[in-house]
Design a protein around this motif. Structure first.
Motif, PDB file in Angstrom:
ATOM      1  N   THR A 174       0.829  -1.203   0.000  1.00 29.85           N
ATOM      2  CA  THR A 174       0.000   0.000   0.000  1.00 29.85           C
ATOM      3  C   THR A 174       0.862   1.250   0.000  1.00 29.85           C
ATOM      4  N   THR A 234      -1.158   9.573  -2.450  1.00 26.83           N
ATOM      5  CA  THR A 234      -1.569   9.048  -1.148  1.00 26.83           C
ATOM      6  C   THR A 234      -0.628   9.430  -0.011  1.00 26.83           C
ATOM      7  N   GLN A 281      -9.618   9.438  -0.288  1.00 19.32           N
ATOM      8  CA  GLN A 281      -9.129   8.106   0.056  1.00 19.32           C
ATOM      9  C   GLN A 281      -9.624   7.723   1.442  1.00 19.32           C
ATOM     10  N   LYS A 337      -5.855   3.949   3.023  1.00 21.33           N
ATOM     11  CA  LYS A 337      -5.430   4.165   1.638  1.00 21.33           C
ATOM     12  C   LYS A 337      -5.765   2.994   0.730  1.00 21.33           C
TER      13      LYS A 337
END
Length: 138
Positions: free
Chosen positions: A32, A57, A76, A80
């Motif tokens: 991620t 992000t 988001q 995330k």
């Protein structure tokens, strides 16, 4: 293996609103953190795929194509793993298949994805959702 699931597409009248979502599965926190740029492309019949809205992000920075600025909002959630695209004041020209993208780009490269003529990353560099159809009728 990272998989992106797009959802929320529908048929709406012009002027209406819709929210599409992208959920990433099969990801660890390490994966991620490497997918630093997430967002949406769309493709209308007979046209090239174009960047609509992206989010970096790491710092939450957002980038929009001029055609959707002020009408669409990307956000988001869920550590995330999820990205939403809230679409308001929809127009018939917003019609198309909306594809979620997750890729490990810098903020500058992420911003570049919504510029005219931007090249969508290939599957060797990014992860794509299966697409969700948005149809706006006049």
């Amino acid at each position: 293996q990272v998989q992106l699931l797009d959802s929320g597409g529908a048929s709406v009248q012009a002027g209406g609103s819709l929210r599409v979502s992208c959920n990433a599965s099969g990801v660890t926190s390490r994966v991620t953190s490497s997918l630093t740029c997430m967002g949406w492309f769309r493709q209308a019949p007979g046209k090239e795929r174009e960047g609509v809205a992206m989010i970096y992000t790491d710092d939450g920075g957002t980038f929009y194509a001029d055609s959707v600025l002020g009408r669409f909002t990307i956000s988001q959630a869920n550590a995330k793993n999820t990205v939403h695209l809230q679409m308001n004041s929809l127009k018939p020209e917003d019609t198309g298949v909306y594809y979620c993208l997750a890729v490990g780009y810098t903020s500058e490269a992420c911003r570049g994805l919504v510029l005219p003529g931007a090249e969508p990353p290939g599957t060797a560099f990014g992860h794509w959702g299966q697409g969700t159809q948005v149809t706006v009728s006049s």
